[in-house]
Design a protein around this motif. Structure first.
Motif, short mmCIF file in Angstrom:
data_model
loop_
_atom_site.label_atom_id
_atom_site.label_comp_id
_atom_site.label_asym_id
_atom_site.label_seq_id
_atom_site.Cartn_x
_atom_site.Cartn_y
_atom_site.Cartn_z
N LEU A 86 0.83 -1.20 0.00
CA LEU A 86 0.00 0.00 0.00
C LEU A 86 0.88 1.26 0.00
O LEU A 86 0.61 2.22 -0.74
N ALA A 87 1.93 1.24 0.82
CA ALA A 87 2.86 2.38 0.84
C ALA A 87 3.59 2.51 -0.50
O ALA A 87 3.83 3.63 -0.99
N LEU A 88 3.95 1.38 -1.10
CA LEU A 88 4.62 1.41 -2.39
C LEU A 88 3.71 2.01 -3.47
O LEU A 88 4.15 2.84 -4.29
N SER A 89 2.46 1.60 -3.46
CA SER A 89 1.51 2.14 -4.44
C SER A 89 1.32 3.64 -4.25
O SER A 89 1.35 4.42 -5.20
N ARG A 90 1.13 4.06 -3.00
CA ARG A 90 0.95 5.49 -2.74
C ARG A 90 2.22 6.28 -3.06
O ARG A 90 2.14 7.42 -3.53
N GLY A 91 3.39 5.67 -2.82
CA GLY A 91 4.64 6.36 -3.15
C GLY A 91 4.80 6.56 -4.65
O GLY A 91 5.25 7.63 -5.10
N ASP A 99 4.85 15.03 -5.75
CA ASP A 99 4.84 15.34 -4.32
C ASP A 99 6.06 14.68 -3.68
O ASP A 99 6.03 13.51 -3.28
N ALA A 100 7.15 15.44 -3.57
CA ALA A 100 8.40 14.88 -3.08
C ALA A 100 8.31 14.47 -1.61
O ALA A 100 8.85 13.44 -1.20
N GLN A 101 7.61 15.27 -0.81
CA GLN A 101 7.53 14.98 0.62
C GLN A 101 6.75 13.68 0.87
O GLN A 101 7.18 12.83 1.65
N ALA A 102 5.60 13.55 0.22
CA ALA A 102 4.81 12.33 0.39
C ALA A 102 5.55 11.12 -0.18
O ALA A 102 5.50 10.02 0.39
N ALA A 103 6.26 11.31 -1.30
CA ALA A 103 7.01 10.20 -1.89
C ALA A 103 8.10 9.72 -0.94
O ALA A 103 8.32 8.51 -0.77
N HIS A 104 8.79 10.66 -0.28
CA HIS A 104 9.84 10.27 0.66
C HIS A 104 9.25 9.53 1.87
O HIS A 104 9.83 8.53 2.34
N ARG A 105 8.10 9.97 2.35
CA ARG A 105 7.47 9.31 3.50
C ARG A 105 7.02 7.90 3.15
O ARG A 105 7.26 6.95 3.90
N HIS A 106 6.37 7.75 2.01
CA HIS A 106 5.90 6.42 1.61
C HIS A 106 7.07 5.51 1.26
O HIS A 106 6.99 4.28 1.47
N ASP A 116 12.96 -6.02 0.96
CA ASP A 116 13.56 -6.89 -0.04
C ASP A 116 12.88 -6.79 -1.40
O ASP A 116 13.29 -7.46 -2.34
N GLU A 117 11.86 -5.96 -1.52
CA GLU A 117 11.15 -5.83 -2.78
C GLU A 117 11.92 -4.90 -3.73
O GLU A 117 12.33 -3.80 -3.33
N PRO A 118 12.15 -5.29 -5.01
CA PRO A 118 12.91 -4.42 -5.91
C PRO A 118 12.26 -3.06 -6.14
O PRO A 118 12.95 -2.04 -6.26
N LEU A 119 10.94 -3.03 -6.17
CA LEU A 119 10.28 -1.75 -6.39
C LEU A 119 10.50 -0.77 -5.25
O LEU A 119 10.39 0.44 -5.43
N THR A 120 10.81 -1.30 -4.06
CA THR A 120 11.08 -0.41 -2.93
C THR A 120 12.34 0.42 -3.17
O THR A 120 12.38 1.63 -2.91
N MET A 121 13.38 -0.20 -3.71
CA MET A 121 14.60 0.53 -4.02
C MET A 121 14.37 1.55 -5.14
O MET A 121 14.91 2.66 -5.12
N LEU A 122 13.53 1.18 -6.12
CA LEU A 122 13.22 2.11 -7.19
C LEU A 122 12.47 3.32 -6.65
O LEU A 122 12.76 4.46 -7.03
N LEU A 123 11.51 3.08 -5.74
CA LEU A 123 10.76 4.19 -5.16
C LEU A 123 11.68 5.09 -4.35
O LEU A 123 11.57 6.33 -4.41
#
Length: 537
Positions: A86-91, A99-106, A116-123
């Motif tokens: 859910l955080a990844l999707s919102r990010g 929205d840089a601030q919201a992207a950093h928080r998510h 360990d999810e690859p998309l987390t590093m991309l986000l």
């Protein structure tokens, strides 16, 4: 449908079995610790079925109790993964919306729950790029290099960051590594652009071949780029290796028949080898597709010994290849001017001056050529007129790429893009907005011309001067003043504070700024003594 058929088949078998047991009754005897129990077969089967169900329920309960800790852990992990996704999707949505601030928080929440999810590093990398934190973005992309799934993604991110920071050497290194790791279009294009920008035509041609073999380029684009690069190599070798340059130019013409530089070089080198007929055919075929002044210039001078009249005849022959193009008329006019045939030159330019070739008004080349014709004819005024028109005339066709306008073709644009120059009419620049017109000046009242009354038929003696006004109203008699100067007293001299207004017959006369007898700034003109035009003199 198959499952339904299997269910009905099993139900039919069960019904058949029960029917068979009912038709064939029997007894079951059970002896346990001296006790003998006799029951029917149907009852015994029912007891066995009930015991099986009870044992199954009991085993399920025992298994649930034994697996309770692992089940709790699984439920906890499932909730964490759900929160992480859910955080990844919102990010990702925040990155897309800027929205840089919201992207950093998510991104922090996603890393906390699903690190360990690859998309987390991309986000995390994209949120850092959005916030302008390049060190964090580089760190995230370097972390991607450690995982096989994100290795190519990390190289792409590092390549982009290196280009943004101006480190082109590092950007090329990342592109080369990515090109070796996998057949990636962006990496292949980056390597090709770098080699072309540095003039490494052989290396760029090898890159095009590898990209074409890896299906990263479609066939028409690959052939066009091969022709451009071979033309560049042939231009470099034309002076020291004419035969090798001719072979490359011929290959380039076969790959891209409409490439003007390749056809021009091919025709020039073929003519230099002595094959004038073949060179003429090559240039005519290229001119038919793209009428270009370089092709025309080489065509007219294939044989060095031709006279000006011979070149004029060749120009007319070339004009028949593309009779409706303005370049053909310009070629004939230039050849006629060189042959001192001014009438033929004017005749060739007449359609361009009338606008019959599609242009609304003559271009700069037409105006300059007309100026040369007028200069040869000795009309200096017409020369200046045509030069002034040339300064405001529309542009002629030229090689245009990245906002640069030039008469000479280049394989790459000023920004390093391969095959970017196109032969077309440059875009006209928009002029600056005209300033607002100034407010109209008040009308200027011009002074009325002096009113000169006709002389009377006879001269009457002047009345005596009684007052200064009378002296102004009645002029003295010039004849009497000459015969007896003491007969009449001179008019009183007006004071400088109160200038007198000239009058004629009692009417006020407005004098111009420079009256006919006004001495002006250069002194008093010579005139006969005693002659006065106005009464106040």
């Amino acid at each position: 449908m198959v499952r339904l058929l299997l269910f009905f088949a099993a139900l039919a078998l069960a019904a058949y079995g029960l029917t068979w047991l009912a038709e064939n009754p029997g007894e079951v005897t059970l002896t346990w610790r001296g006790v003998e129990v006799n029951v029917s077969l149907m009852l015994a089967l029912g007891v066995v079925l009930a015991l099986a169900i009870a044992l199954g329920i009991l085993w399920t309960l025992i298994r649930f109790v034994l697996r309770a800790p692992s089940l709790i852990s699984l439920a906890t992990n499932a909730r964490r993964r759900e929160k992480g996704y859910l955080a990844l999707s919102r990010g990702m949505i925040a990155v897309g919306s800027g929205d840089a601030q919201a992207a950093h928080r998510h991104a922090g929440d996603a890393r906390k729950f699903i690190a360990d999810e690859p998309l987390t590093m991309l986000l995390r990398a994209q949120s850092a790029q959005l916030a302008g934190d390049r060190p964090s973005a580089v760190a995230a992309f370097n972390e991607m290099l450690e995982h096989p799934q994100t290795h190519a993604l990390g190289l792409r991110g590092l390549h982009v960051e290196a280009r943004r920071s101006g480190d082109h050497h590092a950007a090329l290194d990342y592109a080369v590594r990515a090109h070796k790791y996998a057949a990636l279009p962006w990496a292949a294009q980056a390597v090709l652009d770098d080699r072309a920008a540095h003039g490494d035509w052989a290396g760029a041609l090898a890159t095009v071949e590898s990209n074409a073999s890896a299906k990263l380029l479609d066939k028409p684009t690959a052939n066009r780029w091969r022709a451009v690069l071979k033309t560049a190599i042939a231009l470099d070798r034309a002076d020291r290796d004419p035969k090798g340059a001719l072979a490359l130019a011929q290959e380039a013409c076969a790959l891209a028949p409409g490439l003007v530089p390749a056809a021009a070089l091919n025709g020039r080198l073929t003519a230099a080898a002595g094959d004038y007929r073949r060179a003429s055919k090559i240039l005519e075929a290229a001119y038919r597709q793209t009428p270009h002044p370089e092709l025309a210039a080489i065509y007219l001078r294939l044989r060095p010994g031709d006279s000006a009249l011979d070149r004029l005849a060749r120009a007319r022959a070339l004009a028949r290849v593309a009779p409706f193009d303005a370049e053909s008329q310009l070629t004939v006019a230039r050849a006629a001017l060189d042959a001192h045939d001014l009438a033929a030159a004017r005749t060739a330019l007449a359609p361009l001056l009338r606008g019959d070739m599609g242009a609304s008004r003559p271009t700069a080349r037409v105006c300059l050529l007309m100026a040369e014709i007028e200069e040869a004819d000795g009309a200096e005024g017409a020369v200046r007129e045509w030069l002034n028109r040339a300064a405001r005339a529309p542009r002629d066709r030229a090689w245009v790429a990245d906002g640069v306008i030039t008469d000479h073709w280049s394989p790459v644009s000023p920004l390093g893009e391969l095959d970017a120059f196109t032969w077309r009419t440059p875009d006209e620049r928009l002029s600056a907005p005209e300033p607002a017109p100034p407010p109209p000046a008040p009308p200027r009242i011009e002074p009325a011309p002096p009113r000169i009354e006709p002389a009377p038929p006879r001269i009457e003696p002047a009345p005596p001067i009684e007052a200064p006004v009378a002296a102004i109203d009645a002029p003295p008699d010039p004849v009497k003043a000459i015969e007896s100067p003491s007969a009449s007293a001179p008019p009183p001299t007006p004071s400088p504070e109160t200038p007198r207004t000239p009058r004629a017959n009692g009417n006020i006369v407005l004098l111009p700024s420079n009256a006919p007898d006004d001495p002006g700034p250069h002194g008093t003109p010579d005139r006969k003594p005693g002659y006065r035009l106005f009464a106040n003199e």
